[in-house]
Design a protein around this motif. Structure first.
Motif, PDB file in Angstrom:
ATOM      1  N   LEU A  44      89.777  37.511 119.101  1.00  0.00           N
ATOM      2  CA  LEU A  44      89.473  38.266 120.318  1.00  0.00           C
ATOM      3  C   LEU A  44      89.137  37.330 121.482  1.00  0.00           C
ATOM      4  O   LEU A  44      89.515  37.596 122.624  1.00  0.00           O
ATOM      5  N   ALA A  45      88.447  36.237 121.203  1.00  0.00           N
ATOM      6  CA  ALA A  45      88.135  35.260 122.246  1.00  0.00           C
ATOM      7  C   ALA A  45      89.407  34.575 122.728  1.00  0.00           C
ATOM      8  O   ALA A  45      89.590  34.368 123.933  1.00  0.00           O
ATOM      9  N   HIS A  46      90.296  34.230 121.806  1.00  0.00           N
ATOM     10  CA  HIS A  46      91.577  33.606 122.167  1.00  0.00           C
ATOM     11  C   HIS A  46      92.396  34.543 123.059  1.00  0.00           C
ATOM     12  O   HIS A  46      93.117  34.094 123.948  1.00  0.00           O
ATOM     13  N   ALA A  47      92.256  35.834 122.845  1.00  0.00           N
ATOM     14  CA  ALA A  47      92.972  36.834 123.640  1.00  0.00           C
ATOM     15  C   ALA A  47      92.245  37.151 124.946  1.00  0.00           C
ATOM     16  O   ALA A  47      92.674  38.023 125.697  1.00  0.00           O
ATOM     17  N   ASN A  48      91.140  36.467 125.222  1.00  0.00           N
ATOM     18  CA  ASN A  48      90.346  36.651 126.442  1.00  0.00           C
ATOM     19  C   ASN A  48      89.709  38.048 126.510  1.00  0.00           C
ATOM     20  O   ASN A  48      89.510  38.590 127.585  1.00  0.00           O
ATOM     21  N   LEU A  49      89.382  38.601 125.348  1.00  0.00           N
ATOM     22  CA  LEU A  49      88.776  39.927 125.317  1.00  0.00           C
ATOM     23  C   LEU A  49      87.285  39.889 125.012  1.00  0.00           C
ATOM     24  O   LEU A  49      86.597  40.890 125.227  1.00  0.00           O
ATOM     25  N   VAL A  50      86.778  38.772 124.494  1.00  0.00           N
ATOM     26  CA  VAL A  50      85.340  38.621 124.277  1.00  0.00           C
ATOM     27  C   VAL A  50      84.892  37.243 124.754  1.00  0.00           C
ATOM     28  O   VAL A  50      85.687  36.306 124.828  1.00  0.00           O
ATOM     29  N   THR A  51      83.619  37.162 125.068  1.00  0.00           N
ATOM     30  CA  THR A  51      83.000  35.883 125.424  1.00  0.00           C
ATOM     31  C   THR A  51      81.907  35.584 124.411  1.00  0.00           C
ATOM     32  O   THR A  51      81.387  36.490 123.750  1.00  0.00           O
ATOM     33  N   ALA A  52      81.564  34.323 124.292  1.00  0.00           N
ATOM     34  CA  ALA A  52      80.507  33.898 123.378  1.00  0.00           C
ATOM     35  C   ALA A  52      79.553  33.001 124.144  1.00  0.00           C
ATOM     36  O   ALA A  52      79.981  32.080 124.834  1.00  0.00           O
ATOM     37  N   ASN A  53      78.264  33.288 124.028  1.00  0.00           N
ATOM     38  CA  ASN A  53      77.238  32.487 124.683  1.00  0.00           C
ATOM     39  C   ASN A  53      76.126  32.204 123.694  1.00  0.00           C
ATOM     40  O   ASN A  53      75.659  33.111 123.000  1.00  0.00           O
ATOM     41  N   LYS A  54      75.708  30.947 123.658  1.00  0.00           N
ATOM     42  CA  LYS A  54      74.629  30.542 122.755  1.00  0.00           C
ATOM     43  C   LYS A  54      73.302  30.992 123.342  1.00  0.00           C
ATOM     44  O   LYS A  54      73.027  30.808 124.516  1.00  0.00           O
ATOM     45  N   ALA A  55      72.490  31.620 122.490  1.00  0.00           N
ATOM     46  CA  ALA A  55      71.151  32.061 122.880  1.00  0.00           C
ATOM     47  C   ALA A  55      70.201  31.630 121.766  1.00  0.00           C
ATOM     48  O   ALA A  55      70.092  32.308 120.747  1.00  0.00           O
ATOM     49  N   GLY A  56      69.581  30.491 121.958  1.00  0.00           N
ATOM     50  CA  GLY A  56      68.729  29.951 120.901  1.00  0.00           C
ATOM     51  C   GLY A  56      69.579  29.565 119.706  1.00  0.00           C
ATOM     52  O   GLY A  56      70.518  28.788 119.823  1.00  0.00           O
ATOM     53  N   ARG A  57      69.274  30.154 118.562  1.00  0.00           N
ATOM     54  CA  ARG A  57      70.026  29.850 117.347  1.00  0.00           C
ATOM     55  C   ARG A  57      71.158  30.848 117.115  1.00  0.00           C
ATOM     56  O   ARG A  57      71.882  30.741 116.128  1.00  0.00           O
ATOM     57  N   SER A  58      71.292  31.818 117.977  1.00  0.00           N
ATOM     58  CA  SER A  58      72.319  32.850 117.819  1.00  0.00           C
ATOM     59  C   SER A  58      73.446  32.651 118.816  1.00  0.00           C
ATOM     60  O   SER A  58      73.274  32.013 119.850  1.00  0.00           O
ATOM     61  N   ILE A  59      74.563  33.226 118.495  1.00  0.00           N
ATOM     62  CA  ILE A  59      75.665  33.314 119.448  1.00  0.00           C
ATOM     63  C   ILE A  59      75.817  34.790 119.787  1.00  0.00           C
ATOM     64  O   ILE A  59      75.932  35.637 118.896  1.00  0.00           O
ATOM     65  N   ILE A  60      75.764  35.076 121.074  1.00  0.00           N
ATOM     66  CA  ILE A  60      75.881  36.449 121.546  1.00  0.00           C
ATOM     67  C   ILE A  60      77.308  36.663 122.024  1.00  0.00           C
ATOM     68  O   ILE A  60      77.815  35.943 122.887  1.00  0.00           O
ATOM     69  N   TYR A  61      77.943  37.662 121.460  1.00  0.00           N
ATOM     70  CA  TYR A  61      79.309  38.013 121.836  1.00  0.00           C
ATOM     71  C   TYR A  61      79.266  39.242 122.721  1.00  0.00           C
ATOM     72  O   TYR A  61      78.472  40.158 122.506  1.00  0.00           O
ATOM     73  N   ALA A  62      80.106  39.242 123.740  1.00  0.00           N
ATOM     74  CA  ALA A  62      80.174  40.376 124.654  1.00  0.00           C
ATOM     75  C   ALA A  62      81.627  40.640 125.011  1.00  0.00           C
ATOM     76  O   ALA A  62      82.461  39.725 124.989  1.00  0.00           O
TER      77      ALA A  62
END
Length: 122
Positions: free
Chosen positions: A69-87
């Motif tokens: 989904l990220a490769h298709a530019n449909l989701v983003t990933a952001n590091k938040a502490g020890r987690s990765i938040i996908y949107a």
């Protein structure tokens, strides 16, 4: 960093090739479910663990689906502490919708309305 995020989320006109990549990413049941969940979650997104719990997807499978989904530019990933938040990447989603409807109604103002549930129920 915020400026980079804004630039990454801006809609750019899609090519046929990038539209095919996005449609192919969504043409799989788990990825479609993940994308719909992230759209519902809103711009704050969700941690991968919460996505896995909500959809009962194994973490290793989820990682693969999120990468697609990220490769298709449909989701983003952001590091938040020890987690990765996908949107959901709303700009990417809107770019795909714009590509699909670019020539709708032969360029005339479109009068397509919301489908009536009783019209599509068997």
């Amino acid at each position: 960093m915020e400026n980079e995020k804004s630039i990454a989320n801006q809609a750019t006109p899609l090519t046929s090739a990038s539209a095919i990549v996005a449609l192919a990413a969504l043409a799989q049941e788990s990825r479609l479910a993940v994308f719909r969940l992230l759209v519902q979650a809103g711009p704050e997104g969700m941690a991968a663990t919460k996505i896995a719990e909500a959809l009962a997807i194994a973490p290793s499978s989820l990682s693969f689906h999120l990468k697609e989904l990220a490769h298709a530019n449909l989701v983003t990933a952001n590091k938040a502490g020890r987690s990765i938040i996908y949107a959901a990447n709303y700009a990417g989603m809107n770019g795909l919708l714009a590509f699909l409807t670019e020539n709708c109604c032969a360029g005339a103002p479109c009068c397509v309305s919301e489908p009536n549930v009783k019209d599509i129920t068997p």
